[in-house]
Design a protein around this motif. Structure first.
Motif, short mmCIF file in Angstrom:
data_model
loop_
_atom_site.label_atom_id
_atom_site.label_comp_id
_atom_site.label_asym_id
_atom_site.label_seq_id
_atom_site.Cartn_x
_atom_site.Cartn_y
_atom_site.Cartn_z
N HIS A 18 42.73 96.90 25.53
CA HIS A 18 41.87 96.39 26.60
C HIS A 18 42.24 96.96 27.97
CE1 HIS A 18 45.18 93.52 27.13
NE2 HIS A 18 44.69 93.28 28.33
N TYR A 19 43.47 97.38 28.16
CA TYR A 19 43.84 97.97 29.46
C TYR A 19 43.07 99.27 29.68
CZ TYR A 19 47.63 94.60 29.86
OH TYR A 19 48.35 93.45 29.97
N ALA A 20 43.01 100.11 28.68
CA ALA A 20 42.27 101.37 28.80
C ALA A 20 40.78 101.09 29.00
CB ALA A 20 42.50 102.24 27.57
N ARG A 21 40.25 100.15 28.25
CA ARG A 21 38.83 99.80 28.36
C ARG A 21 38.53 99.24 29.76
NH1 ARG A 21 38.77 97.38 23.94
NH2 ARG A 21 39.19 95.28 24.68
N THR A 22 39.40 98.36 30.23
CA THR A 22 39.22 97.79 31.57
C THR A 22 39.28 98.89 32.63
OG1 THR A 22 40.14 95.66 30.89
CG2 THR A 22 40.15 96.14 33.26
N ALA A 23 40.25 99.79 32.50
CA ALA A 23 40.37 100.89 33.47
C ALA A 23 39.13 101.77 33.44
CB ALA A 23 41.62 101.73 33.17
#
Length: 121
Positions: free
Chosen positions: A6-11
């Motif tokens: 989710h960190y990559a998706r959020t970024a």
């Protein structure tokens, strides 16, 4: 590493929104002078300054406030992921603005994330 994607998706989502605000503001991500000018404005905002921009009836002010709020969210995302050992970064637009924020905050002797004039969480 399940659950950390989710960190990559959020970024990616934040990058897309940062890019759209920059496009609407007519920003050239390669114009370091303009990026640093915006960074200075973000870092020198008084507490609640971003909220003031967000509530402005002037479209340019509102877009600028949105850009600053998105930058704050990106910094939070990067900080949170780093705390658990996950490297997260944005794309070209974020890197241009993030670099300017970092450079300007160094000049002011401040931590970038704590200085964007957004309410503390």
């Amino acid at each position: 590493m399940s659950g950390f994607g989710h960190y990559a998706r959020t970024a990616d989502e934040l990058e897309r929104e940062i890019y759209k605000r920059g496009l609407a503001l007519g920003l050239d991500w390669d114009d370091q002078t303009r990026m640093r000018e915006l960074a200075r404005q973000a870092l020198s905002a008084e507490p609640g300054g971003v909220m003031k921009l967000l509530r402005s009836p002037v479209r340019q002010d509102k877009l600028t406030g949105e850009l600053f709020a998105l930058a704050d969210l990106m910094l939070d995302t990067m900080r949170q992921s780093a705390q658990i050992g996950v490297h997260t970064s944005g794309g070209r637009a974020w890197k241009a603005f993030g670099r300017a924020l970092y450079q300007e905050s160094e000049g002011l002797g401040e931590g970038t994330a704590e200085s964007l004039g957004t309410p503390s969480r």
